[in-house]
Design a protein around this motif. Sequence first.
Motif, PDB file in Angstrom:
ATOM      1  N   LEU A  27      97.068  10.590  97.197  1.00 29.25           N
ATOM      2  CA  LEU A  27      97.126  11.409  95.990  1.00 29.25           C
ATOM      3  C   LEU A  27      97.498  10.568  94.778  1.00 29.25           C
ATOM      4  CD1 LEU A  27      98.901  14.591  97.398  1.00 29.25           C
ATOM      5  CD2 LEU A  27      96.473  14.271  96.930  1.00 29.25           C
ATOM      6  N   ALA A  28      98.415   9.617  94.948  1.00 30.55           N
ATOM      7  CA  ALA A  28      98.787   8.751  93.831  1.00 30.55           C
ATOM      8  C   ALA A  28      97.603   7.926  93.356  1.00 30.55           C
ATOM      9  CB  ALA A  28      99.946   7.839  94.247  1.00 30.55           C
ATOM     10  N   GLY A  29      96.792   7.441  94.297  1.00 32.89           N
ATOM     11  CA  GLY A  29      95.608   6.676  93.912  1.00 32.89           C
ATOM     12  C   GLY A  29      94.588   7.527  93.186  1.00 32.89           C
ATOM     13  N   LEU A  30      94.395   8.761  93.664  1.00 33.14           N
ATOM     14  CA  LEU A  30      93.438   9.651  93.003  1.00 33.14           C
ATOM     15  C   LEU A  30      93.914  10.026  91.604  1.00 33.14           C
ATOM     16  CD1 LEU A  30      92.490  11.990  95.988  1.00 33.14           C
ATOM     17  CD2 LEU A  30      91.073  10.205  94.964  1.00 33.14           C
ATOM     18  N   GLY A  57      87.675   4.058  95.829  1.00 30.57           N
ATOM     19  CA  GLY A  57      88.437   2.835  95.981  1.00 30.57           C
ATOM     20  C   GLY A  57      89.892   2.993  95.575  1.00 30.57           C
ATOM     21  N   ALA A  58      90.140   3.717  94.471  1.00 33.28           N
ATOM     22  CA  ALA A  58      91.513   3.961  94.042  1.00 33.28           C
ATOM     23  C   ALA A  58      92.267   4.788  95.083  1.00 33.28           C
ATOM     24  CB  ALA A  58      91.521   4.672  92.690  1.00 33.28           C
ATOM     25  N   GLY A  59      91.591   5.790  95.661  1.00 33.83           N
ATOM     26  CA  GLY A  59      92.239   6.569  96.707  1.00 33.83           C
ATOM     27  C   GLY A  59      92.580   5.726  97.913  1.00 33.83           C
ATOM     28  N   ALA A  60      91.665   4.826  98.279  1.00 35.82           N
ATOM     29  CA  ALA A  60      91.921   3.927  99.418  1.00 35.82           C
ATOM     30  C   ALA A  60      93.086   2.989  99.118  1.00 35.82           C
ATOM     31  CB  ALA A  60      90.669   3.143  99.753  1.00 35.82           C
ATOM     32  N   LEU A  61      93.135   2.444  97.896  1.00 33.02           N
ATOM     33  CA  LEU A  61      94.251   1.581  97.529  1.00 33.02           C
ATOM     34  C   LEU A  61      95.576   2.334  97.604  1.00 33.02           C
ATOM     35  CD1 LEU A  61      93.074  -0.534  94.436  1.00 33.02           C
ATOM     36  CD2 LEU A  61      93.792  -1.376  96.679  1.00 33.02           C
ATOM     37  N   GLY A  62      95.541   3.565  97.113  1.00 33.62           N
ATOM     38  CA  GLY A  62      96.769   4.370  97.177  1.00 33.62           C
ATOM     39  C   GLY A  62      97.180   4.647  98.601  1.00 33.62           C
ATOM     40  N   TRP A  63      96.217   4.972  99.464  1.00 34.45           N
ATOM     41  CA  TRP A  63      96.520   5.256 100.875  1.00 34.45           C
ATOM     42  C   TRP A  63      97.152   4.051 101.556  1.00 34.45           C
ATOM     43  CZ3 TRP A  63      95.658   9.668 103.828  1.00 34.45           C
ATOM     44  CH2 TRP A  63      95.787   9.516 105.206  1.00 34.45           C
ATOM     45  N   LEU A  64      96.647   2.863 101.199  1.00 26.50           N
ATOM     46  CA  LEU A  64      97.108   1.653 101.873  1.00 26.50           C
ATOM     47  C   LEU A  64      98.389   1.085 101.283  1.00 26.50           C
ATOM     48  CD1 LEU A  64      93.670  -0.177 102.298  1.00 26.50           C
ATOM     49  CD2 LEU A  64      95.006   0.968 104.083  1.00 26.50           C
ATOM     50  N   ALA A 120      95.459   2.224  87.872  1.00 29.50           N
ATOM     51  CA  ALA A 120      94.746   2.867  86.769  1.00 29.50           C
ATOM     52  C   ALA A 120      94.025   1.837  85.898  1.00 29.50           C
ATOM     53  CB  ALA A 120      95.712   3.689  85.923  1.00 29.50           C
ATOM     54  N   LEU A 121      94.691   0.731  85.599  1.00 31.46           N
ATOM     55  CA  LEU A 121      94.066  -0.311  84.777  1.00 31.46           C
ATOM     56  C   LEU A 121      92.888  -0.952  85.501  1.00 31.46           C
ATOM     57  CD1 LEU A 121      97.241  -2.010  83.240  1.00 31.46           C
ATOM     58  CD2 LEU A 121      95.498  -0.683  82.022  1.00 31.46           C
ATOM     59  N   LEU A 122      93.040  -1.205  86.804  1.00 27.76           N
ATOM     60  CA  LEU A 122      91.931  -1.778  87.581  1.00 27.76           C
ATOM     61  C   LEU A 122      90.751  -0.813  87.610  1.00 27.76           C
ATOM     62  CD1 LEU A 122      90.722  -3.902  89.464  1.00 27.76           C
ATOM     63  CD2 LEU A 122      91.912  -2.779  91.379  1.00 27.76           C
ATOM     64  N   ALA A 123      91.038   0.472  87.808  1.00 26.38           N
ATOM     65  CA  ALA A 123      89.966   1.472  87.827  1.00 26.38           C
ATOM     66  C   ALA A 123      89.264   1.544  86.482  1.00 26.38           C
ATOM     67  CB  ALA A 123      90.536   2.836  88.207  1.00 26.38           C
ATOM     68  N   LEU A 124      90.029   1.499  85.387  1.00 23.14           N
ATOM     69  CA  LEU A 124      89.427   1.535  84.059  1.00 23.14           C
ATOM     70  C   LEU A 124      88.552   0.313  83.816  1.00 23.14           C
ATOM     71  CD1 LEU A 124      89.122   2.881  81.311  1.00 23.14           C
ATOM     72  CD2 LEU A 124      91.238   1.745  80.585  1.00 23.14           C
ATOM     73  N   ALA A 125      89.032  -0.865  84.220  1.00 25.79           N
ATOM     74  CA  ALA A 125      88.243  -2.090  84.050  1.00 25.79           C
ATOM     75  C   ALA A 125      86.925  -1.998  84.819  1.00 25.79           C
ATOM     76  CB  ALA A 125      89.056  -3.296  84.521  1.00 25.79           C
ATOM     77  N   VAL A 185     100.394   7.973  85.977  1.00 24.50           N
ATOM     78  CA  VAL A 185     101.053   6.662  85.935  1.00 24.50           C
ATOM     79  C   VAL A 185     102.548   6.900  86.051  1.00 24.50           C
ATOM     80  CG1 VAL A 185     101.469   4.595  84.572  1.00 24.50           C
ATOM     81  CG2 VAL A 185      99.196   5.661  84.565  1.00 24.50           C
ATOM     82  N   THR A 186     103.048   6.763  87.252  1.00 27.12           N
ATOM     83  CA  THR A 186     104.461   7.051  87.539  1.00 27.12           C
ATOM     84  C   THR A 186     105.237   5.818  87.960  1.00 27.12           C
ATOM     85  OG1 THR A 186     103.856   7.626  89.817  1.00 27.12           O
ATOM     86  CG2 THR A 186     103.946   9.426  88.207  1.00 27.12           C
ATOM     87  N   SER A 187     104.552   4.682  88.032  1.00 28.96           N
ATOM     88  CA  SER A 187     105.207   3.441  88.454  1.00 28.96           C
ATOM     89  C   SER A 187     104.352   2.275  88.031  1.00 28.96           C
ATOM     90  CB  SER A 187     105.392   3.428  89.981  1.00 28.96           C
ATOM     91  OG  SER A 187     104.120   3.384  90.623  1.00 28.96           O
ATOM     92  N   GLY A 188     104.892   1.068  88.180  1.00 31.70           N
ATOM     93  CA  GLY A 188     104.103  -0.120  87.873  1.00 31.70           C
ATOM     94  C   GLY A 188     102.875  -0.231  88.750  1.00 31.70           C
ATOM     95  N   ALA A 189     102.997   0.150  90.018  1.00 36.79           N
ATOM     96  CA  ALA A 189     101.865   0.053  90.937  1.00 36.79           C
ATOM     97  C   ALA A 189     100.747   1.014  90.545  1.00 36.79           C
ATOM     98  CB  ALA A 189     102.337   0.336  92.363  1.00 36.79           C
ATOM     99  N   THR A 190     101.091   2.250  90.195  1.00 36.57           N
ATOM    100  CA  THR A 190     100.042   3.192  89.795  1.00 36.57           C
ATOM    101  C   THR A 190      99.426   2.784  88.458  1.00 36.57           C
ATOM    102  OG1 THR A 190     101.760   4.636  88.840  1.00 36.57           O
ATOM    103  CG2 THR A 190     100.983   5.152  91.062  1.00 36.57           C
TER     104      THR A 190
END
Length: 408
Positions: free
Chosen positions: A131-134, A399-406, A380-385, A371-376
């Motif tokens: 959910l954080a990744g999404l 991909g963002a959801g997968a990154l968040g899951w992992l 978000a910045l990687l997804a925007l790029a 955006v609730t932390s440095g990691a999120t």
Amino acid sequence: MAADGTSSVADPDAVSSAAPVGRAGEVFRAFLVLGCTSFGGPTAHLSYFRESFVARRRWLADETYADLVALAQFLPGPASSQVGMGIGWMRAGWAGLLAAFVGFTLPSALLMAGAALGLTALLGPEATGLLAGLKAAAVAVVAQALAAMASSLASGGRRAAIALVCGALALLVAGPAGQVGAIALGAGLGLLLEPASGALASRDPLPAPRRRTGFALLAVLALVLVLPGPLAALFDWPALDLAGRFARAGALVFGGGHVVLPLLEAETVGRGLVSETGFLAGYGLAQAVPGPLFTFATYLGALAPPGGWGGALLATLAIFLPAGLLIAGALPFWSRLRALPGARRALAGVNAAVVGLLGAAFLDPVLPAGVTSGATALVALLALALLLAGTPAPLVVLGAGALGWLGL
């Protein structure tokens, strides 16, 4: 059939009874394929429609298609779905309009309802990272949409100022009142501040129902927007009240599907019917499915009480109903609407206002919730790029959801 292969309608009100059933089936099949494959949002959908129905099937002429697109952009509602309904109507009458809507909407509606019900089952600790990744992906998607809309709809100091004023109003006045007020303010400021310009370019009238049919459809639309709330209170039908709220959201959206975000957020999260986490996760998922972005309402209907498949169906029908009534109801009057001297100025102000609405939604709730932390923030910045580099939005969201899951 005209000599150029386009559909010719002499008595449009008779089309629904005269058109063969096979034509409605033909419309359904064509739009079902597009509903399964049309990624990329409303602008991309309009390109797919032109290729499929103008260039390849020759169901209508390029000029007719351009005029239909202009009408859909002038009206509130989901532009690509309204253009699709208009094409279906021109091809096979009222049955064709319904067939186009169902074919184009069904795939994404089923995916979004299934995602909502699956998300409900997964809302445990193990789903926190997903959910954080999404939600981080939603931040990137809205940021990209905001930048694109600002460059095209709020360019220049005058329109940028309209966008800022209307966005500030939406932030200061919570709920639907702020949204409607911002749109009305944008139209008024456009009339006052935009330079005088001619009416929209004139063409031959679009095939259309009779004017009395148009009046009847617009009257039905007014009832759809006004009656559900009082009736729900009188008979204690909360589901009807929710359907009315989705219908009003669908009737107030100018400028593209992303603008439905603040309207639906106010009607669901703002009323405690859907969690902010579930809302933003669903908005991220909506970018990963083909078809109209408005099926985000399907997802919300599955989550908000009474929920389930029945709630998903109710929300879907409610949010798209105004679009069908508007496009069919306005067709008989389009030639007069486009001739009004202030039409272009008011529309320019409304378009700038919707940029302000989307900006307000980005500031609250999208950015702080996503955006609730440095990691999120990094996700978000990687997804925007990746989005700015041209990576398809569905791949970015997944991909963002997968990154968040992992890793989140």
